[in-house]
Design an enzyme around this catalytic site. Structure first.
Site, mmCIF file in Angstrom:
data_model
loop_
_atom_site.group_PDB
_atom_site.id
_atom_site.type_symbol
_atom_site.label_atom_id
_atom_site.label_comp_id
_atom_site.label_asym_id
_atom_site.label_seq_id
_atom_site.Cartn_x
_atom_site.Cartn_y
_atom_site.Cartn_z
ATOM 1 N NE ARG B 344 38.553 26.852 -86.032
ATOM 2 C CZ ARG B 344 38.515 27.275 -84.511
ATOM 3 N NH1 ARG B 344 39.100 26.344 -83.779
ATOM 4 N NH2 ARG B 344 37.632 28.167 -84.463
ATOM 5 C CD GLU B 455 72.035 42.124 -97.707
ATOM 6 O OE1 GLU B 455 72.581 42.005 -98.742
ATOM 7 O OE2 GLU B 455 72.566 41.544 -96.633
#
Lengths: 675, 675
Positions: B344, B455
């Protein structure tokens, strides 16, 4: 609640110090009672609410509207298709219009009301705020600000009523930030007296254009011309038709839907290719330049650069709107995170009840400086809106530059900050912050994220801040006037640098909470960064040219811009402290101001590199930050209650305003459990 | 590619230094050639890929499977309902099973393969990785690790083939992190020889249980008992039926869908209420404790605390899996951001081509330290997997504690880091990083976000790291053995503190890039934080008790844990540098290691507070970081190419692996433009 009662409360609350004095008296030390570390007094939430918001009637009216339309209060995260979401947003807009609101008039004349509306709607649906921005600030704004009376007369009402949905088609596939690099062509055909608007190659396809995929009937197309009448005159804006009244695409116009996005799917972003689309000569928005029947170009402005700046300058309104919306989102996320953290309990001492998670320093250190920053951003944003209104009224040139800088800088700072903050707020709410139903979607970054990119990429906007500061800094040595926001830079750059070694080591709490020290520290930082940046740029430019020199110094540039914005935030926050006459509210505001400033002073390595803050002073500041987090925690719930976001707007069962209801009961019911 | 060729390459690439020696030789200064600042040599991407990945065959096999099933490669962001997404995830799982993979066997026996699979699938669909985790690591893992041979025999194959989808129903509405506070009851009815599993109140409703809303037929339910046979014995786990073979709910089981979430809607999270559900006595998972026909309780473990720790200890596998998946996501996001930024172009010097955005220092400073961190996390994660496998083989107690700490710390560090990093990567890709179609959804935080919470909440997990370090630190003074990962802490705590004033001011590049300095600095920090934390805790505990003392020091605790993890990361990164025999690859790896460490040393205020790094040294480090960012930028594309994520998996037209195709052409085609 009556407007009268509000006005009375306003008078009670706001000391009548003019803005200038307020910020200078902010430098005076506070009475000792405000400095000593202890429990903050519980303040009256209504008093604080009224101190914060001087448009309570608008808020009540808008939110009441949505109370009557619960079917519109659905969250994007609940499995809508983009088409369904777009229809929902259109319905919301129609309800607002049907209630008699005139967003185009607000944007054109009652600016503060427009920006307030943007902030209020951000908590209804961020896509709605953006739709409003696309239609009124970008499309409507381009017509009324870049066009002349003729355009305004022709389109104003149709835009206002959404009978003429439109676009501002600037961004191209290969050019976003670099507007001067746009490639779409507009060439005048003098034989037919028409512009021929054309997309020369695929890289020039207009991209991400809001309102284009479904609704747009016209678009303002900023185009530099490759050849023809405007040759070498830079970017100009044209009104180009996209669809006829039946919704069929105009000849030569090809539009495709940009498809699903990470968020904001209520906006119909489209990509547009123009193949020699013919539009009448009068469709040039000609406030800054015009072309006559013979193709002769004339402009009241002498240089192409000035014209380009004036054209882009009219986009400031969009940035002010985004800043307001982003502050709104931040308030929503914080409201949920603080309330949830205050009631959620987890772990505790042996054989004792569990402890609220907000009592853990880890949670406080995440949320309390954020609450302080939110207040600071809120006051800074108010100042920006006030300046914007004044600029629109006076057209004063110094003010124009000031508003341009401040809107660029605050938009960048606020949207980056909010994006990060939402993520932290979500994490602070654990698993329950991840539920989309009933909407805790205020805790989802997907939609707010892109605020960092559109209406000016944040990294690019911050550079504009620094560029203007540098320009004014250089000019100031030639005697030009400086805008109020940055006048301190000249004084400080000439002032005693480096710091007084005594102050460097001073660790007393009364010194650390003295507004004079806090403001001086943040101003010292900006002035020093500006001073050294100017020197570095001078040195490098001689060797490698200005473009490369600038980029060599880019991180320095960005640091300066952020530093400047933070010093503005602090001054506005302290001005608010001074303006608040209720002693209890004032104590809390002062604690927030101190926490905001000390947090920045502690974490910014610049102060250490310069030995402005000695290690033992840094440690004292850290201890004070911890203590202030504890103090503010005591009033954290009232502080978010004062944002006064109604439950039916926030739609978060884990962030209810009342503590009389079990916060989990609505949550359970929504999942399908009888209770 | 044949496994043989891989093995040969492996031998070429990996020096045969045992792990212990590798990390100590990492402290030796490198030859000067590797220190001097200059362009990094372009390395052979295939060599680097093979150095990084020793399970290339698995990767080829899994990704080939999805090449054959393009219909499965759809992105969550493209307007799917949660039901559609869940069905998609099930289809993916079935394809994996049909191809002969046996995830349950991997989890039980071939751990490294299981974790690698989790990482690979994270780029297919994060919901798929989590589904795998729910079924095999949580549900399957609880059966094989908390149960005995009897349970394993009975369920193993059905779990493996997904004929018996199940849940691990631990979290309750009001208790997540505080597992000891769970309230679901299990009482033995000796008359019928059954457990009665019951939800005593709404706060104890199981919440967020993966696999529960649609698929689950059984659940492992960890429950402390309110009364009965297990009284006062703490949390135990039971297998409880949820649905019969026809999918009808079991008597006494009420389940509701947790509804839409911010992300991961491919997982059918549900909420479960048990009303006196009767299950056979044998359904107690009885590896750590059993109850006989008469209701008599017996356990090979002496204390309830130890049993609780052993039970929870079996959850480490889940954290290892999440760490792997999170590293996978980070690799994907970086691949897109780096490739896009390299192609880009925006802005440029007057009358010259535009410049790639990756050439701007602002972009480099965002992405290059992130690339360095990604590599460091990758090597640290490999070490964790290696240790986990060894722990499973040897059951060595010191290793168990080491893996517990490291998995908790790395899970917390990696998932927090990745979540922030994805947002920055998205911003680096501007508007095009916001498109969901074709999927750039790797740049969306919605799904990875919750990895910070489930978790084990990251803030809680980090505390476990510090708690274990403190325990071992205290034990070490009583002569107990220390695990390899933290053995340095003892040495360093006894070593020369504070720092040598000469080193504090040394600014030479060869010193700053000397692994001995870098490792010493990060280890100094951890040791110092540990040392001072131990002293503070001792002081406060006497006055206010352990619980309050700990929370008073909570920010100190978290800083220690992060510091420890970063020192582990650096050592593993330097061990990888040493193990890499290709000189070109090695040079890049060394630059990444230096950049990672220097970035942390520069930004962590701890070093300044202690005067360990003097201001002029800090400035020299900053200049070196800027220079290293520039160096690494030169090889940034090959560095992400070496992750070797196939285009059909990454599905990002702005992040294609080949530079021969115009990156925008696929993007245009997907939007509907002919080109």
């Amino acid at each position: 609640m009556s407007a009268q009662r509000v006005a009375v409360l306003q008078r009670q609350l706001q000391a009548t110090i003019p803005a200038g004095e307020a910020s200078s008296s902010a430098l005076q030390p506070q009475p000792t009672s405000a400095i000593a570390l202890r429990q903050l007094p519980r303040f009256d939430v209504t008093l604080m609410e009224h101190f914060l918001d001087n448009q309570l009637a608008l808020k009540a009216e808008v939110y009441e509207l949505f109370r009557q339309h619960p079917e519109l209060l659905v969250a994007e995260e609940e499995g809508m298709t983009k088409e369904e979401h777009r229809e929902l947003v259109r319905k919301c807009l129609r309800v607002i219009l049907a209630a008699g609101f005139s967003p185009m008039s607000f944007f054109a004349r009652d600016h503060a009301k427009y920006f307030n509306l943007a902030e209020l709607l951000s908590l209804v649906d961020l896509s709605l705020t953006v739709k409003l921005g696309v239609q009124y600030s970008l499309w409507g704004g381009s017509v009324i600000n870049l066009g002349t009376e003729r355009h305004r007369r022709k389109y104003f009402d149709d835009i206002d009523r959404f009978r003429l949905p439109g676009c501002f088609a600037m961004t191209e596939l290969k050019h976003g930030s670099n507007v001067a690099g746009l490639q779409t062509e507009a060439i005048l055909d003098v034989h037919t007296d028409e512009w021929i608007v054309n997309t020369p190659d695929d890289g020039a396809i207009k991209w991400w254009i809001g309102n284009a995929a479904e609704d747009g009937k016209m678009a303002t197309v900023p185009s530099p011309d490759g050849s023809g009448a405007l040759d070498d005159h830079g970017v100009h804006a044209f009104i180009v038709p996209l669809r006829d009244d039946g919704g069929a695409l105009w000849p030569g116009v090809e539009i495709h839907d940009c498809g699903y996005k990470v968020g904001l799917n209520g906006i119909d972003n489209g990509a547009i290719r123009f193949t020699s689309v013919r539009v009448p000569r009068e469709n040039l928005l000609d406030r800054f330049a015009t072309v006559d029947r013979s193709g002769r170009y004339s402009s009241p402005m002498t240089s192409a650069t000035k014209r380009f700046a004036a054209t882009l300058g009219e986009l400031t309104g969009g940035r002010v709107g985004l800043t307001c919306a982003s502050v709104g989102v931040l308030k929503g996320a914080l409201t949920i995170a603080v309330r949830y953290s205050a009631q959620r309990q987890q772990f505790g001492p042996p054989d004792a009840p569990e402890v609220a998670v907000l009592d853990y320093p880890s949670q406080q250190m995440k949320l309390m400086p954020m609450l302080a920053t939110c207040y600071a951003l809120y006051f800074a944003k108010n100042k920006l809106v006030e300046k914007y209104c004044e600029m629109k009224r006076t057209k004063d040139e110094v003010l124009v530059a000031d508003v341009h800088t401040l809107s660029a800088g605050l938009k960048a700072y606020t949207t980056s900050y909010t994006n990060t903050a939402i993520g932290i707020c979500r994490e602070c709410c654990g698993g329950h912050g991840y539920a989309a139903r009933p909407a805790a979607s205020s805790l989802c970054t997907s939609s707010a994220d892109i605020f960092q990119t559109f209406e000016g990429d944040n990294t690019v906007l911050l550079q504009q801040v620094a560029a203007l500061l540098l320009k004014e800094y250089r000019d100031s040595f030639r005697g030009s006037p400086l805008a109020a926001t940055w006048s301190y830079l000249k004084v400080w750059a000439q002032d005693s640098l480096p710091a007084n070694p005594l102050v460097t080591h001073e660790t007393d709490v009364s010194h650390l909470r003295d507004p004079a020290f806090l403001v001086r520290a943040l101003r010292y930082r900006s002035a020093r960064l500006l001073h050294t940046l100017a020197a570095r740029l001078r040195k490098h430019s001689r060797r490698v040219g200005e473009f490369t020199a600038w980029n060599k110094c880019l991180l320095h540039v960005l640091a300066l811009s952020r530093a400047h914005i933070e010093s503005v935030m602090l001054v506005e926050m302290l001005a608010a402290v001074n303006a608040c006459v209720d002693p209890d509210c004032r104590r809390s505001l002062k604690a927030l101001a101190d926490l905001f400033a000390l947090d920045r002073i502690y974490t910014d390595i610049t102060f250490r590199n310069d030995d402005y803050i000695a290690p033992e002073k840094a440690k004292a500041i850290y201890r004070l930050i911890e203590a202030l987090c504890g103090e503010v925690r005591g009033v954290a719930v009232p502080l978010v209650d004062a944002f006064a976001i109604p439950d039916h707007i926030l739609r978060s069962p884990i962030g209810l305003s009342t503590t009389s209801v079990d916060p989990y009961s609505e949550y359970l019911a929504a999942a399908g459990f009888d209770s």
